[in-house]
Scaffold this motif. Structure first.
Motif, PDB file in Angstrom:
ATOM      1  N   LEU B 830       0.819  -1.216   0.000  1.00  0.00           N
ATOM      2  CA  LEU B 830       0.000   0.000   0.000  1.00  0.00           C
ATOM      3  C   LEU B 830       0.850   1.262   0.000  1.00  0.00           C
ATOM      4  N   ASP B 834      -3.929   5.234  -0.934  1.00  0.00           N
ATOM      5  CA  ASP B 834      -4.562   4.079  -1.575  1.00  0.00           C
ATOM      6  C   ASP B 834      -5.894   3.748  -0.927  1.00  0.00           C
ATOM      7  N   VAL B 836      -8.814   0.660  -0.227  1.00  0.00           N
ATOM      8  CA  VAL B 836      -8.913  -0.798  -0.187  1.00  0.00           C
ATOM      9  C   VAL B 836     -10.369  -1.204  -0.056  1.00  0.00           C
ATOM     10  N   THR B 849      -6.861   4.259   3.294  1.00  0.00           N
ATOM     11  CA  THR B 849      -6.100   3.532   4.312  1.00  0.00           C
ATOM     12  C   THR B 849      -5.111   4.446   5.008  1.00  0.00           C
ATOM     13  N   LYS B 897      -6.602  -4.493  -2.553  1.00  0.00           N
ATOM     14  CA  LYS B 897      -6.158  -3.144  -2.879  1.00  0.00           C
ATOM     15  C   LYS B 897      -6.882  -2.689  -4.144  1.00  0.00           C
TER      16      LYS B 897
END
Lengths: 160, 898
Positions: B830, B834, B836, B849, B897
């Motif tokens: 990550l 990012d 998720v 995140t 992800k």
């Protein structure tokens, strides 16, 4: 910046909040200033809230939060020095080096500071350079002093 | 401060008891030993001006305005830091004192910007008031304003330190009261100002925006930030906070019938003293939003259209009665509110039980573990209700288990941090590092849902160390020997394996507790987990074993998430008990209510909240009355809940705000927020706190008890209550634990009525030890390798319906990022920013995140309340296991992800 090595300073002082000033003095001595990361480590290891470490570090003039130059030139601007033209000395130093009081030159050679009295009023105006006292200073003498300090360091560098 | 017992002293002639008499302005006064001259003067009605003194803080002596002159020596002394001494004679307003005081204020004013006309502190500025009293218009000095950067990047408060007089109240509030460590004096002399570390903006410091400093600031240096001009309050009205279970006393600043400011009340002996939290201080702007419901609505041809009260109530009453007549009492259900008052909840369940003959009554407290507490309540048989939070600070040792108090109930956390600061051992049992961990003596980082095993392990260690309180167990309990045997047989290696806590750590914790009476603070982490009831039993066993019951400063402090969670239960808004928590299957209790209500009551348990949804899905439940709850946002699986409730023939929602649930209602009745009505809330301590309206309800909205009162009449009740006093009269008569509710003002305590000797003065039964239960080690499934822990954030309460409407809270940009351990962060590759997707067996959420270096590998923290509380998609909606424990604090997930 190399990683901090505070173990030798903190050894035997951990979890003792009253050791704060001594630890800060040692860090100042070792690094020439108090790095931000060092305050965090001190806070954690001595068990002192970070805000208290910061508050103590900015209270005392003996601690600085920014790295200082190799040569620290300090003008006394106390009353006695002031009436004998200390302001001219400060102007000389800041003008010559192109920095304001409290700042460090880009090459890291000089830091100019001023204080309110060094307690040597009879000798005024007084300038200290890396801890040694220069009495009855004039702008001309100061120019030469700064020149020679600057040369010394460049020579050091060329020899090395 | 110790109260001065002047009258008593004279009456009892107790001058010899160390009380001091001194002369202030020629008047002889008496004060207790240890009081300062300032306190002695204040107690006797002599006013001394001061800027830096606050009764909740240690004396400081910064502003020097409280100068008094010693008549004997002529010395000038700061009265706030001068202890009163016998035969002292001081003058508080001699010409010399006035001269010096004027000079001090002149110097302050010379440094102060000339912005009084536009300063939002206005007439409430203490500096301005004192300057005016001393007649200082022009200072006659060269002005030296000390301009500082104006700080207002955060949505909650504005800092204009140009106006700071360095009284240090904000700093002392930060250090002494809320223990946040956000600000301190920085630099010195003329440069000196309260500042954060490296003078960063507040939002980058450890500031929690509790606003305690803001309420104390004597000048305009700290002021609340409002999104629009709101005016200076023209009156202040005391009330009780409607957010969490602490029940802080508030003072609402009202400007032309609008609440524009909230501060801690100045009343004495309040739960919160001079502190508040960010919700209590700033989130009340939900009261004035345009989404408030202001008139009754009825669905006509699929569209909601305004209606008169008469029409709306008629529709509600006739449709409910028709459904009940046609399909029987089991086809109607009533969802009451852990946010509404005691009086309203009483009336609510009475309507359900008497007029519609159903016991299907529940409230939102079900979501935060009410059902898990019921067996414990039965065990103490009604004892152990009253537990003052002030006692926590007197505890010998404190164990906080499954409670992220700095986020959920910040005001409780202040007390815990203050206790830790004074050196009380504080043990935090939590899978995550919480805001309290830094203040704790130690943290036991156990695996989620293994608290039961840990508590048993701790008990076993204490027994092995022979550290039980034998006098206590001999006197008040039964079954200790069997309990001890079971503990001695406990395999401590297994405890270590299941909980993930090392034997050394467990031993260290046991050493902290050895020989102490302990305060256990229990939060949602325990109450909402799968083994909640068993864990509570084990904790209570440990309480009994260590003798940690029956006196202040020890025992089980069970935290309540919502303001009237305790009260709603007490008032019988539950499917299995009558008001006063009297069990439905107790025929004596039932008969009492049948006589009083002149109706028959079914002994059968009604539907609880989850079963209401299930029965609606099956088509057995046909009509639902919802008061002050938002099940479409608060329950697990919101989509499923929505589909289920849409199947209903008829749904009435009585609320203050437009919510997900009002969207699907057939009739919407606009109620009043707590600041717009009278009533009482019962906080987690068992303190029943009364309040009166501060402002009128918006538009045509009515106080909820009035709506219910009118509705009951329409449904066939012979007469209306008509007033809160009459309602309280009936409650006081039928519910012994609420005998004090007739009081109607201030606060009274719940009356404990247990037959156990422990909770009585003498005689009575003993409390028994519960059997030692155990859980097995659980492996992680391959398809869902991570464990999500759902938790609250400080800025929101519960599902965030109300706090989500607060403009300031929304502006503070809570992106609700899920937190991952550094190991998992790296393993999933990550990067900052990012997003998720977390998927459980029940649903999924998509979030940004954040890396949290304090999190253990395999754990994922998901904040609740944000993004329309979508975190609820992750957990399943299923009936509770036996004993009733929700088990929706954690769930296994897999991560992708995006």
């Amino acid at each position: 910046m190399p990683p901090l090595e505070l173990d030798s300073i903190l050894e035997g002082r951990r979890s003792q909040p009253h050791q704060l000033i001594e630890v800060l003095q040692d860090v100042q001595e070792k690094y020439g200033y108090i790095p931000e990361e060092a305050m965090r480590v001190i806070s954690k290891d001595l068990g002192v809230p970070l805000i208290d470490v910061y508050s103590a570090a900015v209270f005392y003039k003996a601690f600085t939060m920014k790295p200082r130059g190799k040569n620290v030139v300090t003008m006394c601007l106390g009353t006695a020095c002031h009436v004998r033209g200390a302001k001219l000395l400060l102007n000389q130093a800041t003008g010559q080096l192109g920095i304001e009081s409290g700042e460090t030159t880009e090459d890291g050679l000089f830091t100019v500071e001023h204080v309110n009295c060094l307690g040597a009023c009879a000798l005024g105006p007084v300038v200290t350079e890396n801890g040694s006292y220069h009495h009855h200073m004039t702008p001309g003498k100061l120019r030469k002093l700064i020149d020679s300090l600057g040369r010394e360091k460049t020579e050091d560098a060329s020899h090395a | 401060m110790i109260p001065c017992l002047f009258q008593d002293c004279l009456a009892k002639g107790c001058f010899l008891n160390g009380h001091i008499n001194l002369s202030i302005d020629g008047k002889t006064v008496i004060c207790p030993p240890g009081a300062s001259v300032l306190e002695a003067a204040e107690e006797n009605g002599i006013k001394i001006p001061t800027l830096c003194h606050h009764s909740g803080l240690e004396p400081f002596g910064a502003c020097r305005l409280c100068l008094v002159e010693d008549e004997n020596t002529g010395r000038l002394m700061a009265s706030c830091v001068t202890p009163a001494a016998p035969d002292m004679a001081v003058l508080t307003a001699s010409p010399r004192v006035i001269k010096h005081r004027r000079n001090i204020v002149r110097l302050m004013m010379a440094e102060h910007p000339e912005s009084c006309i536009v300063c939002s502190k206005g007439n409430r500025c203490q500096l301005r008031r004192i300057a005016a009293q001393l007649g200082i218009g022009e200072t006659g000095l060269y002005p030296m304003p000390n301009y500082k950067a104006y700080e207002q990047a955060n949505p909650f408060m504005v800092r204009d330190l140009s106006k700071c007089v360095l009284c240090g109240k904000c700093i002392r509030a930060d250090h002494e009261l809320v223990v946040a460590g956000a600000i301190d004096y920085s630099h010195r002399g003329f440069e000196s100002r309260p500042a954060t570390v490296h003078e960063l903006p507040l939002e980058l410091s450890s500031c929690t925006f509790c606003g305690t400093c803001l309420s104390m600031c004597p000048t305009g240096a700290l002021a609340p930030k409002n999104n629009m001009f709101v005016g200076t309050p023209d009156r202040e009205i005391p009330t009780v906070c409607g957010f969490c279970g602490v029940g802080c006393s508030l003072s609402m600043g009202v400007f032309s019938d609008t609440v524009v400011e909230v501060n801690p009340s100045r009343g004495k002996n309040t739960v919160n003293g001079s502190t508040l939290c960010v919700r209590g201080h700033f989130a009340h702007d939900f009261l004035n939003v345009s989404q408030r419901l202001t008139r009754p609505l009825i669905r006509r041809d699929g569209q909601m259209s305004p209606a008169s009260w008469d029409e709306a109530l008629d529709t509600a009453a006739t449709r409910f009665l028709a459904v009940q007549k046609e399909s029987g009492p089991s086809s109607v259900a009533f969802l009451g509110s852990s946010k509404c008052t005691n009086e309203e909840n009483y009336l609510f369940q009475k309507i359900a039980r008497v007029l519609l003959k159903t016991n299907s009554v529940d409230n939102g407290g079900y979501l935060s573990g009410r059902s898990a507490l019921a067996p414990l309540y039965k065990r103490t048989n009604g004892g152990d209700r009253v537990r003052s939070l002030a006692g926590l600070e007197k505890a010998e040792a404190i164990v906080v288990i499954g409670a992220d108090v700095t986020e959920t109930l910040p005001v409780v956390s202040y007390g815990l941090k203050r206790a830790a600061q004074k050196g009380t051992p504080l043990i935090v049992i939590d899978p995550r590092q919480t805001g309290l961990s830094a203040h704790a003596s130690m943290r036991l980082p156990l695996k989620p849902q293994t608290d039961l095993e840990l508590i048993n392990g701790l008990s076993a260690l204490l027994v092995r160390k022979k550290a039980q309180n034998a006098i206590f167990t001999d006197h008040f309990t039964k079954g200790f020997e069997a309990f001890k045997e079971a503990l001695l047989k406990l395999d401590l290696e297994k405890t270590g394996r299941v909980t993930g806590v090392t034997p050394e750590a467990l031993d260290e914790a046991a050493e902290y507790l050895r020989g102490k009476s302990v305060a256990f603070v229990v939060g949602g982490g325990v109450l909402e987990q799968r083994y909640a009831a068993l864990t509570l039993d084990a904790l209570f066993n440990l309480c009994l074993m260590t003798g940690s019951l029956g006196h202040a400063g020890a025992g089980l402090y069970v935290l309540a998430q919502e303001n009237n969670q305790a009260g709603a239960w007490d008032m019988g808004t539950v499917p299995d008990a009558l008001p006063g928590r009297q069990p439905l299957n107790d025929s004596l209790a039932r008969e009492k209510f049948e006589r009083a209500w002149q109706a028959s009551i079914s002994p059968d348990r009604g539907l609880d909240l989850i079963r209401m949804i299930e029965e609606a899905e099956k088509g057995n439940l046909k009509a639902l009355y919802v008061m002050g709850e938002n099940p479409l946002r608060a329950l697990p699986q919101p989509d499923r809940v929505k589909r289920a409730l849409e199947k209903l023939d008829f749904i009435v929602v009585q609320d203050i705000l437009k919510t997900e649930t009002t969207e699907i209602a057939d009739v919407v009745l606009p109620g009043a927020a707590f600041s717009e009505k009278g009533g009482s809330f019962t906080n987690l301590e068992g303190r029943i706190q009364f309040f009166n309206p501060a402002v009128p309800p918006p538009g045509e909205a009515k106080p909820d008890w009035e709506i219910l009162d009118l509705l009951a009449r329409k449904m066939g009740s012979p007469r209306r209550f008509g007033s809160l006093e009459r309602l309280r009269g009936e409650i006081a008569g039928l519910v012994p634990m609420y005998a004090g509710i007739n009081e109607g003002s201030g606060a009274v305590w719940v009356v404990e009525a247990s037959d156990k000797e422990l909770f009585k003065n003498e005689g009575g039964a003993r409390v028994s030890f519960a059997p030692v239960s155990s859980i097995e080690e659980e492996g992680q499934s391959d398809s869902y390798p991570l464990t999500v822990i759902l938790g609250s954030v400080r800025f929101h309460l519960g599902s965030g319906t109300r706090t989500g409407y607060s403009g300031r809270v929304r502006e503070f940009h809570q992106n609700g990022a899920v937190e991952l351990s550094p190991q998992d962060w790296t393993a999933f590759g990550l990067q900052a920013g990012d997003s998720v997707k977390l998927t459980s067996a029940h649903g999924s959420v998509v979030r940004e995140t954040a890396k949290n270096s304090a999190l253990t590998q395999g754990l994922v923290f998901v904040p609740e309340a944000v993004h329309n509380n979508d975190a609820r998609n992750l957990i399943g909606l299923f009936p509770l296991g036996q004993p009733d424990s929700p088990g929706w604090k954690t769930c296994p997930v897999r991560l992708e992800k995006l």
